[in-house]
Design an enzyme around this catalytic site. Structure first.
Site, PDB file in Angstrom:
ATOM      1  N   ASP A 204     -57.520   5.231 -13.231  1.00 20.70           N
ATOM      2  CA  ASP A 204     -57.696   3.812 -12.935  1.00 20.70           C
ATOM      3  C   ASP A 204     -57.359   3.556 -11.478  1.00 20.70           C
ATOM      4  O   ASP A 204     -56.716   4.373 -10.802  1.00 20.70           O
ATOM      5  CB  ASP A 204     -56.806   2.965 -13.839  1.00 20.70           C
ATOM      6  CG  ASP A 204     -57.345   1.559 -14.057  1.00 20.70           C
ATOM      7  OD1 ASP A 204     -58.293   1.166 -13.345  1.00 20.70           O
ATOM      8  OD2 ASP A 204     -56.807   0.849 -14.926  1.00 20.70           O
ATOM      9  N   LYS A 205     -57.813   2.421 -10.993  1.00 19.58           N
ATOM     10  CA  LYS A 205     -57.591   2.000  -9.604  1.00 19.58           C
ATOM     11  C   LYS A 205     -57.352   0.511  -9.587  1.00 19.58           C
ATOM     12  O   LYS A 205     -57.897  -0.236 -10.402  1.00 19.58           O
ATOM     13  CB  LYS A 205     -58.813   2.363  -8.761  1.00 19.58           C
ATOM     14  CG  LYS A 205     -58.858   1.737  -7.369  1.00 19.58           C
ATOM     15  CD  LYS A 205     -59.746   0.501  -7.331  1.00 19.58           C
ATOM     16  CE  LYS A 205     -59.839  -0.085  -5.922  1.00 19.58           C
ATOM     17  NZ  LYS A 205     -60.561  -1.383  -5.922  1.00 19.58           N
ATOM     18  N   HIS A 206     -56.533   0.073  -8.629  1.00 17.34           N
ATOM     19  CA  HIS A 206     -56.357  -1.360  -8.431  1.00 17.34           C
ATOM     20  C   HIS A 206     -56.245  -1.660  -6.953  1.00 17.34           C
ATOM     21  O   HIS A 206     -55.617  -0.914  -6.199  1.00 17.34           O
ATOM     22  CB  HIS A 206     -55.107  -1.878  -9.142  1.00 17.34           C
ATOM     23  CG  HIS A 206     -54.967  -3.364  -9.043  1.00 17.34           C
ATOM     24  ND1 HIS A 206     -55.632  -4.214  -9.900  1.00 17.34           N
ATOM     25  CD2 HIS A 206     -54.291  -4.151  -8.176  1.00 17.34           C
ATOM     26  CE1 HIS A 206     -55.352  -5.464  -9.566  1.00 17.34           C
ATOM     27  NE2 HIS A 206     -54.543  -5.446  -8.516  1.00 17.34           N
ATOM     28  N   SER A 207     -56.863  -2.757  -6.540  1.00 10.26           N
ATOM     29  CA  SER A 207     -56.720  -3.271  -5.186  1.00 10.26           C
ATOM     30  C   SER A 207     -55.871  -4.528  -5.236  1.00 10.26           C
ATOM     31  O   SER A 207     -56.004  -5.340  -6.149  1.00 10.26           O
ATOM     32  CB  SER A 207     -58.094  -3.596  -4.588  1.00 10.26           C
ATOM     33  OG  SER A 207     -57.963  -4.381  -3.421  1.00 10.26           O
TER      34      SER A 207
ATOM     35  N   THR B 102     -63.721  -8.935  -8.877  1.00  6.30           N
ATOM     36  CA  THR B 102     -64.703  -7.918  -9.266  1.00  6.30           C
ATOM     37  C   THR B 102     -65.523  -8.375 -10.469  1.00  6.30           C
ATOM     38  O   THR B 102     -66.727  -8.130 -10.543  1.00  6.30           O
ATOM     39  CB  THR B 102     -63.995  -6.590  -9.571  1.00  6.30           C
ATOM     40  OG1 THR B 102     -63.316  -6.150  -8.388  1.00  6.30           O
ATOM     41  CG2 THR B 102     -64.989  -5.519  -9.991  1.00  6.30           C
TER      42      THR B 102
ATOM     43  N   ARG C 123     -50.367 -18.627 -11.547  1.00  9.26           N
ATOM     44  CA  ARG C 123     -50.094 -18.224 -10.161  1.00  9.26           C
ATOM     45  C   ARG C 123     -51.187 -18.723  -9.231  1.00  9.26           C
ATOM     46  O   ARG C 123     -50.914 -19.164  -8.114  1.00  9.26           O
ATOM     47  CB  ARG C 123     -50.006 -16.705 -10.062  1.00  9.26           C
ATOM     48  CG  ARG C 123     -48.729 -16.119 -10.613  1.00  9.26           C
ATOM     49  CD  ARG C 123     -48.846 -14.610 -10.721  1.00  9.26           C
ATOM     50  NE  ARG C 123     -49.143 -13.999  -9.440  1.00  9.26           N
ATOM     51  CZ  ARG C 123     -49.906 -12.921  -9.283  1.00  9.26           C
ATOM     52  NH1 ARG C 123     -50.470 -12.348 -10.335  1.00  9.26           N
ATOM     53  NH2 ARG C 123     -50.098 -12.424  -8.093  1.00  9.26           N
TER      54      ARG C 123
ATOM     55  N   SER D 112     -47.895  -8.134 -12.657  1.00 13.13           N
ATOM     56  CA  SER D 112     -49.254  -8.453 -13.092  1.00 13.13           C
ATOM     57  C   SER D 112     -50.155  -7.224 -13.052  1.00 13.13           C
ATOM     58  O   SER D 112     -50.860  -6.920 -14.013  1.00 13.13           O
ATOM     59  CB  SER D 112     -49.835  -9.563 -12.205  1.00 13.13           C
ATOM     60  OG  SER D 112     -51.171  -9.841 -12.566  1.00 13.13           O
TER      61      SER D 112
ATOM     62  N   LYS E 269     -51.084  -4.628 -16.897  1.00 13.62           N
ATOM     63  CA  LYS E 269     -52.440  -4.374 -17.413  1.00 13.62           C
ATOM     64  C   LYS E 269     -52.803  -2.902 -17.301  1.00 13.62           C
ATOM     65  O   LYS E 269     -53.393  -2.324 -18.223  1.00 13.62           O
ATOM     66  CB  LYS E 269     -53.465  -5.220 -16.657  1.00 13.62           C
ATOM     67  CG  LYS E 269     -53.346  -6.713 -16.890  1.00 13.62           C
ATOM     68  CD  LYS E 269     -54.536  -7.468 -16.348  1.00 13.62           C
ATOM     69  CE  LYS E 269     -54.629  -7.423 -14.844  1.00 13.62           C
ATOM     70  NZ  LYS E 269     -53.623  -8.291 -14.186  1.00 13.62           N
ATOM     71  N   LYS E 270     -52.486  -2.278 -16.163  1.00  6.65           N
ATOM     72  CA  LYS E 270     -52.859  -0.881 -15.965  1.00  6.65           C
ATOM     73  C   LYS E 270     -52.134   0.029 -16.961  1.00  6.65           C
ATOM     74  O   LYS E 270     -52.727   0.948 -17.526  1.00  6.65           O
ATOM     75  CB  LYS E 270     -52.560  -0.459 -14.526  1.00  6.65           C
ATOM     76  CG  LYS E 270     -53.396  -1.193 -13.479  1.00  6.65           C
ATOM     77  CD  LYS E 270     -54.882  -1.053 -13.735  1.00  6.65           C
ATOM     78  CE  LYS E 270     -55.718  -1.783 -12.726  1.00  6.65           C
ATOM     79  NZ  LYS E 270     -57.172  -1.740 -13.047  1.00  6.65           N
TER      80      LYS E 270
END
Length: 436
Positions: free
Chosen positions: A79-82, A119, A167, A182, A186-187
């Site tokens: 997985d990836k998050h920005s 996204t 938020r 946050s 989720k991840k």
């Protein structure tokens, strides 16, 4: 602890236990904690912060407020998050690239937050695409295609779903503790076996300086690794858009270019190759980030990543031939498209990314209030990059607007947001890597 008692302790700066935070997260998920109490919590944390231990406890509590996914697949679950920026369409290319490399990517993503694009909003530009799906369908798509970019289902980290919305509308997006909880709730709930974090710093990011970005990255990595998920953070530049477009349809057009004609020297493609290399090396798929980056370029150049993207879009309800020659026919077009030129010729020396992001929101490409409709057609394309010369032959950008008044206002904002001079210092795309 009763919500008002917890808020009272928080207001006084007294420590909160894991039991306190777990009860508050469950209350957010069930509705026992009201919107007013959730908003008060967000504001108090934004002003006073949480300790590292409290941040980790809140993350675990939000993860466990709902379903936690488990996978049994013949390849690594990545997985990836920005942390958010402008013109950031990386996930839409990276997920199919990783799937084409034999990995599995259940990417739980979000909608626009503040001035940054979402996204999911970009993906839903395609007619028919629905990103809010249940867990059984998510597992079927991952098993068949290898990747899916979707919203967290109501059963995954429901406490975060509630707090995330609050938020955005209480001006508490920038809180480091709330960002960490946050993202990672989720991840971790999605069952990632390895995670790459794209932590942005600069004028278009929530973290405006490199130092702030590094502090956030270290907090994210520490909490994720403590939860048993191998994690690496890359500090990246957000002093200009990742791709030369800001908005939903216009960014999808850039995604199409990378998937069908990858050019490693371009910022969006470079980001995808770098993140794919780092993540597959972290997961043990490749021996080094360099080897992983070469493999990522191979699946892009061969068309395998494009095929994964097309099938993912189709599985989510969109057209199966989305990457055929008529790709542009699936993207909405703004009624007004206008080139905006600088007041004088010269080189772009700086870009106010926050101003560009807020401009797209005002054009209708983002939300000012919960439930607002998004105009997927508006935005900015062909945005000049730092160091690029602009004159009467090269505009600052092309404005895509719903009407002439919106285009005129956008032109004024755009000229103020982009500084013109002679000497430009080109910012590096990647500032560093954090593993612990």
């Amino acid at each position: 602890m009763e919500p008002r008692a917890l808020l009272n302790r928080l207001r006084q700066g007294l420590p909160l236990s894991e039991t306190d935070l777990r009860g508050f997260a469950q209350g957010l998920a069930t509705g026992e904690v009201s919107d007013a109490q959730g908003a008060a919590f967000a504001m108090a944390v934004c002003r006073g912060g949480l300790s590292d231990a409290e941040t980790a406890a809140l993350t675990r509590a939000m993860r466990d407020s709902g379903e936690v996914l488990h996978w049994d697949l013949p390849g690594p679950v990545l997985d990836k998050h920005s942390t958010g920026g402008i013109g950031d369409a990386v996930s839409l290319v990276l997920a199919p690239v990783l799937a084409a490399m034999g990995c599995y990517v259940p990417m739980l993503s979000g909608r626009g937050l503040g001035h940054t694009g979402g996204t999911l909003d970009k993906l839903e530009t395609f007619r028919g695409v629905r990103t809010e799906i249940d867990t059984p369908r998510l597992k079927r798509i991952i098993g068949r295609i290898g990747c899916a970019i979707v919203a967290a289902s109501p059963g995954i980290a429901p406490a975060d779903r509630k707090l995330y919305a609050l938020r955005d509308h209480t001006s508490t997006v920038e809180s480091r503790a709330l960002i960490v909880a946050s993202i990672l709730s989720k991840k971790l709930a999605a069952g990632a076996e390895a995670l790459i974090l794209d932590v942005k710093g600069g004028s278009g990011a929530f973290m405006r300086s490199r130092e702030e970005a590094e502090e956030l990255a270290r907090a994210l990595v520490a909490v994720a690794q403590a939860a048993g998920c191998p994690t690496r953070a890359i500090i990246t530049d957000m002093n200009q858009p990742v791709c030369p477009a800001v908005g939903n349809a216009v960014e999808l057009a850039e995604v199409h270019r990378v998937l069908t004609d990858p050019k490693p020297e371009q910022r969006l493609c470079r980001m995808v190759l770098a993140l794919a290399g780092e993540l597959t090396a972290l997961a043990g798929v490749h021996a080094s980030p360099e080897e992983g980056g070469r493999a990522a370029l191979d699946v892009l150049s061969s068309g395998r990543a494009a095929d994964k993207f097309a099938h993912m879009v189709a599985e989510l309800g969109g057209p199966i031939d989305v990457l055929d020659g008529a790709f542009g026919d699936y993207l909405p077009k703004a009624p007004v498209q206008r080139a905006v030129f600088a007041d004088m010729p010269g080189n772009v020396t700086a870009i106010d990314g926050l101003a560009l992001g807020e401009l797209v929101v005002r054009l209708g490409g983002g939300r000012r209030h919960p439930g607002d409709a998004v105009d997927h057609s508006v935005g900015l394309s062909q945005v000049a990059s730092i160091g690029e010369r602009v004159d009467q032959g090269r505009p600052l950008a092309i404005v895509h607007a719903a009407d002439n008044a919106g285009a005129a206002e956008a032109a004024r904002v755009l000229r103020r947001a982009m500084s013109i001079g002679e000497e430009a210092i080109l910012p590096p795309l990647i500032h560093g890597r954090i593993d612990a």
